[in-house]
Design a protein around this motif. Structure first.
Motif, PDB file in Angstrom:
ATOM      1  N   GLY A  67       4.101   3.305  -5.340  1.00 48.64           N
ATOM      2  CA  GLY A  67       3.238   4.041  -4.253  1.00 48.64           C
ATOM      3  C   GLY A  67       3.655   5.849  -4.149  1.00 48.64           C
ATOM      4  N   CYS A  68       4.342   6.475  -5.608  1.00 54.63           N
ATOM      5  CA  CYS A  68       4.389   7.887  -6.103  1.00 54.63           C
ATOM      6  C   CYS A  68       4.070   8.421  -7.535  1.00 54.63           C
ATOM      7  CB  CYS A  68       5.882   7.983  -5.880  1.00 54.63           C
ATOM      8  SG  CYS A  68       6.879   6.588  -4.310  1.00 54.63           S
ATOM      9  N   VAL A  69       4.094   9.516  -7.159  1.00 55.81           N
ATOM     10  CA  VAL A  69       3.594  10.138  -8.630  1.00 55.81           C
ATOM     11  C   VAL A  69       5.651  11.309  -8.932  1.00 55.81           C
ATOM     12  CG1 VAL A  69       2.655  12.261  -7.142  1.00 55.81           C
ATOM     13  CG2 VAL A  69       2.823  11.866  -9.909  1.00 55.81           C
ATOM     14  N   THR A  70       5.768  11.073  -9.580  1.00 58.13           N
ATOM     15  CA  THR A  70       7.291  11.239 -10.294  1.00 58.13           C
ATOM     16  C   THR A  70       6.902  12.311 -12.039  1.00 58.13           C
ATOM     17  OG1 THR A  70       8.070   9.244  -9.444  1.00 58.13           O
ATOM     18  CG2 THR A  70       9.231  10.745 -10.550  1.00 58.13           C
ATOM     19  N   VAL A  71       7.590  13.838 -11.069  1.00 55.89           N
ATOM     20  CA  VAL A  71       8.213  14.797 -12.506  1.00 55.89           C
ATOM     21  C   VAL A  71       8.907  14.447 -12.733  1.00 55.89           C
ATOM     22  CG1 VAL A  71       7.601  16.777 -12.973  1.00 55.89           C
ATOM     23  CG2 VAL A  71       6.144  15.878 -11.258  1.00 55.89           C
ATOM     24  N   ILE A  72       9.738  14.203 -14.495  1.00 56.54           N
ATOM     25  CA  ILE A  72      10.469  13.733 -14.432  1.00 56.54           C
ATOM     26  C   ILE A  72      11.050  14.862 -15.870  1.00 56.54           C
ATOM     27  CG2 ILE A  72      12.647  11.531 -15.761  1.00 56.54           C
ATOM     28  CD1 ILE A  72      10.903  10.130 -14.873  1.00 56.54           C
ATOM     29  N   ASP A  73      12.184  15.380 -15.776  1.00 59.85           N
ATOM     30  CA  ASP A  73      12.616  16.260 -16.837  1.00 59.85           C
ATOM     31  C   ASP A  73      13.697  16.125 -17.898  1.00 59.85           C
ATOM     32  OD1 ASP A  73      12.758  18.742 -18.038  1.00 59.85           O
ATOM     33  OD2 ASP A  73      14.065  19.572 -16.395  1.00 59.85           O
ATOM     34  N   PHE A  74      13.404  16.086 -19.356  1.00 67.56           N
ATOM     35  CA  PHE A  74      14.296  15.931 -20.682  1.00 67.56           C
ATOM     36  C   PHE A  74      15.771  16.777 -20.623  1.00 67.56           C
ATOM     37  CE2 PHE A  74      11.672  12.195 -20.262  1.00 67.56           C
ATOM     38  CZ  PHE A  74      12.883  11.026 -19.659  1.00 67.56           C
ATOM     39  N   GLU A  75      15.692  18.361 -19.904  1.00 65.15           N
ATOM     40  CA  GLU A  75      16.190  18.633 -20.834  1.00 65.15           C
ATOM     41  C   GLU A  75      17.718  18.357 -20.577  1.00 65.15           C
ATOM     42  OE1 GLU A  75      17.087  23.851 -19.580  1.00 65.15           O
ATOM     43  OE2 GLU A  75      16.164  22.464 -17.672  1.00 65.15           O
ATOM     44  N   GLY A  76      17.852  18.881 -22.119  1.00 61.14           N
ATOM     45  CA  GLY A  76      20.045  18.805 -22.522  1.00 61.14           C
ATOM     46  C   GLY A  76      19.742  17.165 -22.722  1.00 61.14           C
ATOM     47  N   GLY A  77      18.347  16.152 -22.791  1.00 62.02           N
ATOM     48  CA  GLY A  77      18.624  14.681 -23.687  1.00 62.02           C
ATOM     49  C   GLY A  77      18.962  14.185 -22.689  1.00 62.02           C
ATOM     50  N   VAL A  78      18.865  14.295 -20.901  1.00 61.45           N
ATOM     51  CA  VAL A  78      18.964  14.262 -20.070  1.00 61.45           C
ATOM     52  C   VAL A  78      17.661  13.564 -18.746  1.00 61.45           C
ATOM     53  CG1 VAL A  78      20.669  13.457 -17.637  1.00 61.45           C
ATOM     54  CG2 VAL A  78      21.463  14.258 -20.250  1.00 61.45           C
ATOM     55  N   GLY A  79      17.805  12.545 -17.991  1.00 62.63           N
ATOM     56  CA  GLY A  79      16.521  12.521 -17.199  1.00 62.63           C
ATOM     57  C   GLY A  79      16.779  13.154 -16.249  1.00 62.63           C
ATOM     58  N   THR A  80      16.376  13.799 -15.429  1.00 69.95           N
ATOM     59  CA  THR A  80      15.958  14.095 -14.106  1.00 69.95           C
ATOM     60  C   THR A  80      15.203  14.087 -13.594  1.00 69.95           C
ATOM     61  OG1 THR A  80      18.400  15.648 -15.196  1.00 69.95           O
ATOM     62  CG2 THR A  80      16.775  16.141 -12.614  1.00 69.95           C
ATOM     63  N   VAL A  81      14.874  13.322 -12.460  1.00 72.14           N
ATOM     64  CA  VAL A  81      13.710  13.881 -11.215  1.00 72.14           C
ATOM     65  C   VAL A  81      13.257  15.089 -10.327  1.00 72.14           C
ATOM     66  CG1 VAL A  81      12.656  12.284  -9.418  1.00 72.14           C
ATOM     67  CG2 VAL A  81      13.970  11.223 -11.366  1.00 72.14           C
ATOM     68  N   LEU A  82      12.420  15.542 -10.683  1.00 74.64           N
ATOM     69  CA  LEU A  82      11.971  16.621 -10.506  1.00 74.64           C
ATOM     70  C   LEU A  82      12.263  16.884  -8.790  1.00 74.64           C
ATOM     71  CD1 LEU A  82      10.949  19.351 -13.215  1.00 74.64           C
ATOM     72  CD2 LEU A  82      13.250  18.972 -11.897  1.00 74.64           C
ATOM     73  N   HIS A  83      10.933  15.848  -8.396  1.00 74.08           N
ATOM     74  CA  HIS A  83       9.886  15.700  -7.933  1.00 74.08           C
ATOM     75  C   HIS A  83       9.784  13.851  -7.937  1.00 74.08           C
ATOM     76  CE1 HIS A  83       9.380  19.864  -6.640  1.00 74.08           C
ATOM     77  NE2 HIS A  83       9.153  20.034  -7.342  1.00 74.08           N
ATOM     78  N   ASN A  84       9.270  13.638  -6.536  1.00 74.31           N
ATOM     79  CA  ASN A  84       8.974  12.687  -6.035  1.00 74.31           C
ATOM     80  C   ASN A  84       8.371  12.054  -5.429  1.00 74.31           C
ATOM     81  OD1 ASN A  84       8.847   9.684  -7.163  1.00 74.31           O
ATOM     82  ND2 ASN A  84      10.047   9.049  -5.699  1.00 74.31           N
ATOM     83  N   SER A  85       6.792  12.266  -5.059  1.00 73.64           N
ATOM     84  CA  SER A  85       6.280  12.767  -4.236  1.00 73.64           C
ATOM     85  C   SER A  85       4.824  11.269  -3.992  1.00 73.64           C
ATOM     86  CB  SER A  85       4.987  13.770  -4.830  1.00 73.64           C
ATOM     87  OG  SER A  85       3.967  13.974  -3.981  1.00 73.64           O
ATOM     88  N   GLU A  86       4.921  10.713  -2.581  1.00 75.08           N
ATOM     89  CA  GLU A  86       4.026   9.460  -2.396  1.00 75.08           C
ATOM     90  C   GLU A  86       3.085   9.781  -1.812  1.00 75.08           C
ATOM     91  OE1 GLU A  86       6.414   7.801   1.154  1.00 75.08           O
ATOM     92  OE2 GLU A  86       8.764   7.300  -0.167  1.00 75.08           O
ATOM     93  N   PHE A  87       2.469   8.833  -2.226  1.00 76.31           N
ATOM     94  CA  PHE A  87       0.597   9.045  -1.783  1.00 76.31           C
ATOM     95  C   PHE A  87       0.316   7.546  -1.000  1.00 76.31           C
ATOM     96  CE2 PHE A  87       1.354   8.344  -6.502  1.00 76.31           C
ATOM     97  CZ  PHE A  87       0.444   6.929  -6.567  1.00 76.31           C
ATOM     98  N   GLY A  88       0.892   6.980  -1.334  1.00 77.00           N
ATOM     99  CA  GLY A  88      -0.226   5.758  -1.110  1.00 77.00           C
ATOM    100  C   GLY A  88       1.354   3.983  -0.630  1.00 77.00           C
ATOM    101  N   LYS A  89       0.820   3.326  -0.979  1.00 76.54           N
ATOM    102  CA  LYS A  89       1.250   1.687  -0.756  1.00 76.54           C
ATOM    103  C   LYS A  89       2.000   1.116  -1.833  1.00 76.54           C
ATOM    104  CE  LYS A  89      -2.113  -0.378   2.948  1.00 76.54           C
ATOM    105  NZ  LYS A  89      -2.967  -1.095   3.186  1.00 76.54           N
ATOM    106  N   VAL A  90       2.840   0.682  -1.808  1.00 78.48           N
ATOM    107  CA  VAL A  90       4.201  -0.351  -2.854  1.00 78.48           C
ATOM    108  C   VAL A  90       2.461  -1.169  -3.677  1.00 78.48           C
ATOM    109  CG1 VAL A  90       6.002  -1.359  -3.699  1.00 78.48           C
ATOM    110  CG2 VAL A  90       6.117   0.496  -2.115  1.00 78.48           C
TER     111      VAL A  90
END
Length: 669
Positions: free
Chosen positions: A105-128
Motif C-alpha cells: 500500500g505504499c510507493v517506494t523510492v529506492i536509491d542504489f548510490e554506491g551499490g547499496v540500496g537505500t529507501v528515500l521515501h515510502n509514501s502510503e496511499f491505500g490498503k495492504v
C-alpha cells in the motif's frame, strides 16, 4: 506439538535459502554512478527480492572481450513486488532511482548510490494487499527530469506524485493528486516525453457502462479501448484528462512513448493483435473532402507473419499474433531511435520511423523481423549494444547485437502498405472511413491477406527486382523462424528454475552421500532437466600437480590497508608434506615460489600464519618440528627447540603462537 497463541504467531518469519529465479519486471539505467552508459539492470523477483546487475566487459589481449552480468547488490523487501519505473531526478546528476509499487500500500523510492540500496521515501496511499481497486499494478514516471510519478490500479484509481528537491538536494515527494475515473479498466500506463512543459501520462483504458447500459450496448465485447492523456498542471497543482482517442488495434495491451521535446515527435505506440498504431494529439484529423487525409488519419503498421501462418490461413480463420512487450531505445545521434517489440511466439521485430525534417512528426513506420528469442517479460537495450531479455519461462539471456540495420533485408512491412490496404478495403465496402477502419483492423484475415498481397506483388515483377516506388526491391512480408540467431548473439544468462513443473528426490548418481534433486523446468524448446546437489558451488581457478600426498595446507593473507573495508586476499598457499614444505604464490596463476620465500622447505609445516593487525605487516611465522621461524622484510629469525625436544602440534594466528612438545610441555608466544 506446542500450540501457538496470537502473540507468538506474529513473530514467525519465512525466509528462503535461495532467492527465486523468476523475474516480475526489469529496467535498465545508471543507478550507482553517473556514467550515462545504461549498463545496469534492476530486476524484481517473485518472493520480494530486488537485485541490481551490471554489464561488465573484460578485455584480454588477443582474445574476444568477455561480456557478463555481475550482481551488484540484493535487497530483500518481504513483500509482493508488482511494478517499478526508472526515475531520473532533475538537479541530481545523471543517475537514476527506482519507484516501486508493491502489496504494502505504499510507493517506494529506492536509491542504489554506491551499490547499496537505500529507501528515500515510502509514501502510503491505500490498503495492504493486491486488489483491483488498490494502486500498485501499473507505474510510470516523467521521462524528462523525473518530476512526477503516476501509479495506477487495475480499476478506477490513479494517483500522481510530484517529486522535488529541498535546499540540501535531497529528493522529496509531495502528497498525491487524484486522477480517478469511474467504471474504467486500466490496461497500461506510460510517461510521455513532453520536454520541460507540464508532465503528461498516457493511459490505455476502457470505460464500461453500467449494468443496464452494458446489456443495451451488446455486451463487454463492444466496449472500445482508448488512449487518454492525463496532464499534471504544475502551476495549479492538479491533474486533468487532456485528450482521448479510441484505438483501432484489436486487444491493445501495451504502450510505449516516443522521444519528444526536440528529440522526436512524442506520442505513444499502441500494440495489440497483428498491428502497431502510433497516436498523438497533434495528428491531423480526417477531412471528408480529402481522401488522402482520410487514409493518413491512422498511422498503423502490420507485423510480418510466419510463413506457416499464411499457409494455414487458406483453410480457415487464422490465429492472430499478439504483441506482448515493447521498448524504445534512443541512439547517440539526436533524433535517432527505434523500438523493439516481441510477440507471444517469441518473434522480435525492429520498428523504425521516418520523421519530418523538423523531427516533430512521424511520416511512416517500418517493421522488420529481427530474431526469435524465448518469450520475455521485458526487453532492455543498453548503450553498449546489449539486449537483456528477462524470460517468462526459464533463464534470462543477455544478447549482443550483430546487426541492427535490417530494413529490407529481412521480412518487412511499412505503414504505407498497411494504410493503402485499409483505404482499398474502405473504397470497396462503401462504408464510412471510421467503420471500414474498424472492420479492417479487427478482421483476423486482414493482416494475413496483406502479407499475401505483398508476396504476390513481388512475384508479379516478371524478373524486374525494382518494384518499389523508390526503385528498390519490395521485401518479403513473411519469414521462417530459425533456431539459430542471425542478428543477435547470446553472451551470458541468469539461471532460473522457474517454472518447475516436476520434481523428484533420490540418489540416482551412485556413490554420493546426499540424494540429488531432479527438476523439470521451462516450457517448449527451452525446457530442461536439471540436477541439484546440496552444498555451495565451487569455481575452479587453477590446477597444480603436487609431488606427493599433503599432510596440511595453510593460506597466508596479503597486507591490508587501514582504510580498506574488505579483508585482504590470500597471497600464499603453504602445502606441508611428510618431510618437506611447498610454497605457492596466488595471483592470476598459482606458481611455486623459489627458495621457499624465506620459509623452511626441508621440513613439514605444523602451523603458519601472517602476523600483524590492520594496516601493518608483521611478516610470516612458520612452525616446524625443529622450531619457530619468523620471516619479515627479507630477513629471517629462528627459535630452536631446546635440547632434543621436538614440536608435536602447533597453532598460530596474527598475534599468537602456541606449540606443544612430544613430552607434553606447552609454550606460548
Amino acid at each position: 506439538m506446542t500450540s501457538l497463541n496470537h502473540e507468538s504467531a506474529l513473530k514467525l518469519l519465512d525466509i528462503t535459502l535461495k532467492p527465486s529465479g523468476a523475474i516480475v519486471q526489469s529496467a535498465i539505467g545508471d543507478f550507482t554512478t553517473e556514467q550515462s552508459l545504461q549498463n545496469e539492470i534492476a530486476v524484481l523477483r517473485t518472493g520480494g527480492t530486488m537485485e541490481l546487475y551490471r554489464i561488465t566487459v573484460e578485455e584480454d589481449d588477443g582474445v574476444d572481450p568477455t561480456v557478463s552480468l555481475k550482481l551488484v547488490t540484493r535487497m530483500e523487501t518481504r513483500s509482493i513486488l508488482r511494478c517499478m519505473t526508472v526515475v531520473r531526478l532533475s538537479g541530481g546528476g545523471k543517475r537514476d532511482v527506482l519507484a516501486v509499487g508493491s502489496d504494502s500500500g505504499c510507493v517506494t523510492v529506492i536509491d542504489f548510490e554506491g551499490g547499496v540500496g537505500t529507501v528515500l521515501h515510502n509514501s502510503e496511499f491505500g490498503k495492504v494487499g493486491c486488489r483491483r481497486s488498490t494502486e500498485g499494478q501499473y507505474i510510470a514516471s516523467d521521462p524528462r527530469g523525473g518530476r512526477a510519478i503516476l501509479i495506477s490500479a487495475v480499476e478506477k484509481r490513479k494517483l500522481v506524485y510530484v517529486l522535488n528537491r529541498d535546499s540540501s538536494g535531497k529528493p522529496t515527494i509531495a502528497s498525491p493528486l487524484e486522477a480517478h475515473r469511474s467504471r474504467t479498466i486500466v490496461l497500461d500506463v506510460v510517461g510521455l516525453d513532453n520536454g520541460y512543459d507540464n508532465p503528461i501520462f498516457g493511459v490505455l483504458e476502457m470505460q464500461y457502462p453500467d449494468m443496464d447500459g452494458l446489456e443495451d450496448s451488446g455486451g463487454a465485447a463492444t466496449v472500445e479501448r482508448e488512449i487518454a492523456y492525463y496532464e499534471l498542471d504544475l502551476g495549479l497543482n492538479h491533474v486533468v484528462r487532456r485528450w482521448a482517442k479510441n484505438v483501432v488495434v484489436p486487444k491493445s495491451n501495451v504502450l510505449a512513448a516516443l522521444p519528444g521535446g526536440g528529440d522526436g515527435p512524442g506520442g505513444v505506440l499502441v500494440c495489440g493483435e497483428n498491428f502497431v498504431e502510433y497516436l498523438h494529439e497533434t495528428i491531423t484529423t480526417s477531412n471528408p473532402n480529402n481522401s488522402t487525409q482520410q487514409q493518413q488519419q491512422r498511422m498503423v503498421c502490420a507485423i510480418p507473419r510466419r510463413e506457416i501462418e499464411t499457409t494455414r490461413a487458406d483453410g480457415g480463420s487464422p490465429k492472430p499474433t499478439l504483441i506482448q512487450n515493447i521498448t524504445i531505445h534512443k541512439q547517440k545521434k539526436r533524433g535517432k531511435f527505434f523500438a523493439l517489440l516481441q510477440t507471444e511466439l517469441g518473434d522480435v521485430y525492429k520498428l523504425s520511423f521516418l520523421l519530418s525534417s523538423e523531427r516533430d512528426a512521424v511520416l511512416s513506420m517500418t517493421i522488420s523481423y529481427l530474431d526469435t528469442l524465448p518469450v520475455s517479460k521485458d526487453l532492455n537495450v543498453s548503450k553498449k549494444g546489449m539486449l537483456f531479455a528477462s524470460g517468462e519461462f526459464g533463464e534470462h539471456g543477455l544478447y549482443q547485437f550483430e546487426r541492427i540495420d535490417i530494413e529490407g533485408v529481412t521480412a518487412t512491412i511499412t505503414s504505407r502498405q498497411t494504410i493503402a490496404a485499409s483505404a482499398a478495403a474502405a473504397d470497396s465496402s462503401g462504408k464510412t472511413l471510421e467503420d471500414s477502419e474498424y472492420e479492417f483492423y479487427h478482421d483476423e484475415r486482414s493482416a494475413i491477406k496483406l502479407c499475401l498481397d505483398i508476396e504476390s506483388q513481388r512475384e508479379s515483377g516478371d524478373g524486374n527486382e525494382e518494384n518499389n516506388d523508390d526503385g528498390t526491391k519490395i521485401p518479403s512480408a513473411v519469414f521462417t523462424p530459425c533456431n539459430k540467431l542471425k542478428n543477435l548473439r547470446k553472451v551470458d544468462a541468469l539461471q532460473s528454475l522457474s517454472p518447475a513443473i516436476g520434481i523428484m528426490v533420490g540418489e540416482l548418481a551412485g556413490g554420493e552421500v546426499s540424494p540429488q534433486i531432479y527438476t523439470l523446468c521451462g516450457r517448449g524448446p527451452t525446457s530442461t532437466l536439471r540436477i541439484l546437489r546440496h552444498g555451495a558451488a565451487v569455481t575452479e581457478l587453477a590446477v597444480s600437480d603436487l609431488p606427493g600426498t599433503p599432510g596440511g595446507i595453510f593460506t597466508i593473507a596479503g597486507q591490508s590497508t587501514s582504510d580498506s573495508t574488505t579483508p585482504p586476499h590470500d597471497k600464499y598457499i603453504i602445502v606441508s608434506f611428510k618431510d618437506a614444505t611447498l610454497v605457492l604464490s596466488v595471483g592470476t596463476t598459482v606458481e611455486e615460489v623459489k627458495d621457499g620465500g624465506g620459509l623452511v622447505t626441508n621440513a613439514p609445516t605444523l602451523a603458519c600464519s601472517a602476523l600483524g593487525g590492520e594496516g601493518t605487516d608483521g611478516g610470516i611465522v612458520q612452525v616446524h618440528p625443529g622450531g619457530v621461524r619468523h620471516y619479515h622484510s627479507g630477513s629471517a629469525k629462528q627459535w630452536h627447540c631446546p635440547g632434543l625436544s621436538r614440536i608435536h602440534v602447533a597453532s598460530a594466528n596474527t598475534s599468537q603462537v602456541l606449540i606443544a612438545f612430544t613430552g607434553g610441555q606447552i609454550i606460548y608466544f
